[in-house]
Design a protein around this motif. Structure first.
Motif, PDB file in Angstrom:
ATOM      1  N   ALA A 115      61.947 -26.951 -33.285  1.00  0.00           N
ATOM      2  CA  ALA A 115      61.452 -28.282 -33.642  1.00  0.00           C
ATOM      3  C   ALA A 115      60.677 -28.233 -34.952  1.00  0.00           C
ATOM      4  CB  ALA A 115      60.579 -28.834 -32.520  1.00  0.00           C
ATOM      5  N   GLU A 116      59.905 -27.182 -35.131  1.00  0.00           N
ATOM      6  CA  GLU A 116      59.132 -27.036 -36.366  1.00  0.00           C
ATOM      7  C   GLU A 116      60.053 -26.874 -37.567  1.00  0.00           C
ATOM      8  OE1 GLU A 116      55.901 -24.257 -36.241  1.00  0.00           O
ATOM      9  OE2 GLU A 116      56.109 -23.751 -38.354  1.00  0.00           O
ATOM     10  N   ALA A 117      61.107 -26.072 -37.398  1.00  0.00           N
ATOM     11  CA  ALA A 117      62.052 -25.865 -38.502  1.00  0.00           C
ATOM     12  C   ALA A 117      62.697 -27.192 -38.901  1.00  0.00           C
ATOM     13  CB  ALA A 117      63.114 -24.854 -38.094  1.00  0.00           C
ATOM     14  N   LEU A 118      63.061 -27.987 -37.899  1.00  0.00           N
ATOM     15  CA  LEU A 118      63.672 -29.291 -38.187  1.00  0.00           C
ATOM     16  C   LEU A 118      62.698 -30.182 -38.935  1.00  0.00           C
ATOM     17  CD1 LEU A 118      65.914 -31.383 -37.872  1.00  0.00           C
ATOM     18  CD2 LEU A 118      64.977 -31.941 -35.622  1.00  0.00           C
ATOM     19  N   LEU A 119      61.468 -30.207 -38.464  1.00  0.00           N
ATOM     20  CA  LEU A 119      60.451 -31.068 -39.068  1.00  0.00           C
ATOM     21  C   LEU A 119      60.179 -30.652 -40.513  1.00  0.00           C
ATOM     22  CD1 LEU A 119      58.601 -33.415 -38.415  1.00  0.00           C
ATOM     23  CD2 LEU A 119      56.910 -31.797 -37.537  1.00  0.00           C
ATOM     24  N   LEU A 120      60.005 -29.367 -40.738  1.00  0.00           N
ATOM     25  CA  LEU A 120      59.705 -28.901 -42.096  1.00  0.00           C
ATOM     26  C   LEU A 120      60.902 -29.095 -43.031  1.00  0.00           C
ATOM     27  CD1 LEU A 120      57.554 -25.709 -41.432  1.00  0.00           C
ATOM     28  CD2 LEU A 120      56.825 -28.045 -41.967  1.00  0.00           C
ATOM     29  N   GLU A 121      62.101 -29.003 -42.467  1.00  0.00           N
ATOM     30  CA  GLU A 121      63.293 -29.255 -43.284  1.00  0.00           C
ATOM     31  C   GLU A 121      63.308 -30.713 -43.744  1.00  0.00           C
ATOM     32  OE1 GLU A 121      65.318 -27.460 -44.679  1.00  0.00           O
ATOM     33  OE2 GLU A 121      66.869 -28.884 -45.306  1.00  0.00           O
ATOM     34  N   ARG A 122      62.926 -31.622 -42.846  1.00  0.00           N
ATOM     35  CA  ARG A 122      62.828 -33.039 -43.238  1.00  0.00           C
ATOM     36  C   ARG A 122      61.757 -33.200 -44.304  1.00  0.00           C
ATOM     37  NH1 ARG A 122      66.684 -32.793 -41.250  1.00  0.00           N
ATOM     38  NH2 ARG A 122      67.706 -33.916 -39.559  1.00  0.00           N
ATOM     39  N   PHE A 123      60.634 -32.561 -44.120  1.00  0.00           N
ATOM     40  CA  PHE A 123      59.550 -32.648 -45.097  1.00  0.00           C
ATOM     41  C   PHE A 123      60.023 -32.122 -46.462  1.00  0.00           C
ATOM     42  CE2 PHE A 123      55.652 -32.410 -42.031  1.00  0.00           C
ATOM     43  CZ  PHE A 123      56.012 -33.641 -41.524  1.00  0.00           C
ATOM     44  N   ARG A 124      60.843 -31.089 -46.426  1.00  0.00           N
ATOM     45  CA  ARG A 124      61.275 -30.449 -47.664  1.00  0.00           C
ATOM     46  C   ARG A 124      62.238 -31.332 -48.455  1.00  0.00           C
ATOM     47  NH1 ARG A 124      65.151 -27.437 -49.752  1.00  0.00           N
ATOM     48  NH2 ARG A 124      66.512 -27.663 -47.951  1.00  0.00           N
ATOM     49  N   THR A 125      63.027 -32.118 -47.757  1.00  0.00           N
ATOM     50  CA  THR A 125      64.091 -32.866 -48.431  1.00  0.00           C
ATOM     51  C   THR A 125      63.709 -34.312 -48.740  1.00  0.00           C
ATOM     52  OG1 THR A 125      65.051 -33.351 -46.269  1.00  0.00           O
ATOM     53  CG2 THR A 125      65.940 -31.464 -47.457  1.00  0.00           C
ATOM     54  N   VAL A 126      62.513 -34.719 -48.343  1.00  0.00           N
ATOM     55  CA  VAL A 126      62.083 -36.085 -48.627  1.00  0.00           C
ATOM     56  C   VAL A 126      60.990 -36.051 -49.689  1.00  0.00           C
ATOM     57  CG1 VAL A 126      61.022 -38.165 -47.674  1.00  0.00           C
ATOM     58  CG2 VAL A 126      62.650 -36.861 -46.290  1.00  0.00           C
ATOM     59  N   THR A 127      61.197 -36.781 -50.762  1.00  0.00           N
ATOM     60  CA  THR A 127      60.159 -36.883 -51.790  1.00  0.00           C
ATOM     61  C   THR A 127      59.320 -38.131 -51.528  1.00  0.00           C
ATOM     62  OG1 THR A 127      61.428 -38.249 -53.340  1.00  0.00           O
ATOM     63  CG2 THR A 127      61.744 -35.860 -53.455  1.00  0.00           C
ATOM     64  N   ILE A 128      58.174 -38.184 -52.154  1.00  0.00           N
ATOM     65  CA  ILE A 128      57.330 -39.361 -52.004  1.00  0.00           C
ATOM     66  C   ILE A 128      58.004 -40.568 -52.654  1.00  0.00           C
ATOM     67  CG2 ILE A 128      55.003 -40.276 -52.303  1.00  0.00           C
ATOM     68  CD1 ILE A 128      53.953 -37.515 -52.517  1.00  0.00           C
ATOM     69  N   ALA A 129      58.801 -40.296 -53.683  1.00  0.00           N
ATOM     70  CA  ALA A 129      59.559 -41.384 -54.312  1.00  0.00           C
ATOM     71  C   ALA A 129      60.529 -42.020 -53.312  1.00  0.00           C
ATOM     72  CB  ALA A 129      60.319 -40.851 -55.528  1.00  0.00           C
TER      73      ALA A 129
END
Lengths: 158, 158
Positions: A115-129
């Motif tokens: 679950a953590e890997a999935l969450l961090l992957e989402r965090f990694r691929t989403v920019t604030i823009a």
DNA sequence: AAGACACGTAACCTATCTTGTTACAGATCG
DNA sequence: CGATCTGTAACAAGATAGGTTACGTGTCTT
């Protein structure tokens, strides 16, 4: 205290800085977040150390963005605030002696790691823009009427 | 407080109950978990309400399993302890007025919901018997020497 | 140079939640 | 009746994010 909201708060303020402020004081930001200037400085210090914002002391000082929002991911901010724990559940001791307990924690840990890997992957691929673009789809005029009073204060004083 | 360890603890104790005890008192279980009998009763109360264990009062009473470990999933136990919050991060307010903040929380919420769905899916598909099987692979003799002293006490008194 | 302004930081308090502890009431068996 | 256990209430402890006050330091304006 309930949950760590630093990530949410920092994303919120960075978008406002990009849209409405060339430079904002901790006091202005604190009103926007409904909190205290010291809390703002405390949390933003991490972002400054990682080079996402700059701070200037003295008269006319304050905070400003150091790079474009398309150059900052959610993971960047998560790391900049110190990688706080993501999960509220976990084992009772770090290194249990009981082998049954070890087996339990291993199985539970596997699920949590996934679950953590999935969450961090989402965090990694989403920019604030990307989030700002979501906002534009909700409110095409590019206005946020909620913090309008603060904008007015800022315009009046500058 | 650090993290909620009730799920881990309950899985741990249920496996021991299945393997080493026909009936265990809260006192015995509390020594196994390194905690207090009241804490045990408090947490196990949820499992009893959901029908996973039975409790008997009075002399010779205690706790016993109400069904096989292959009939109990991690999700069952998670729900029986009251579905505590899974994540330690989240928005600062539940229903923000600011539309920027709403967009931030929505994006963050999407990622969290994905991770939560994955985690709960794992919980749903793993039974406690699966964990016990993992244990057998680690320690084929089927013994847990750590709680041996407690086993001895239990055998001596019964 | 003086003073206003704004960040930097330490120190301490508050709120919340799990866990730990004490105390006691009620049920059950010998 | 007495020993043994569960069932609960009540309260303290420990941890952590957040709030608050106080003060030091840098910087711009006058």
């Amino acid at each position: 205290m309930r949950r760590d909201s630093r990530l949410s708060r920092m994303l919120h303020v960075l978008i406002h800085m990009d849209r409405h402020y060339k430079r904002a004081t901790s006091e202005t930001i604190s009103k926007m977040l409904g909190t205290n200037a010291v809390v703002v400085r405390r949390t933003m210090a991490g972002l400054r150390d990682f080079g996402y914002v700059r701070s200037e002391q003295g008269h006319g000082g304050g905070w400003e963005l150091a790079r474009g929002l398309d150059q900052i991911t959610l993971l960047d901010i998560y790391e900049a605030i110190g990688k706080p724990p993501l999960f509220a559940i976990g084992p009772s001791v770090d290194q249990p002696e009981c082998l049954v307990e070890q087996a339990v924690d291993a199985k539970l840990g596997d699920a949590l790691k996934e679950a953590e890997a999935l969450l961090l992957e989402r965090f990694r691929t989403v920019t604030i823009a990307d989030i700002a673009a979501d906002f534009d789809r909700r409110m095409p005029e590019g206005q946020c009427n909620i913090h309008g009073n603060i904008h007015a204060e800022q315009s009046a004083s500058s």
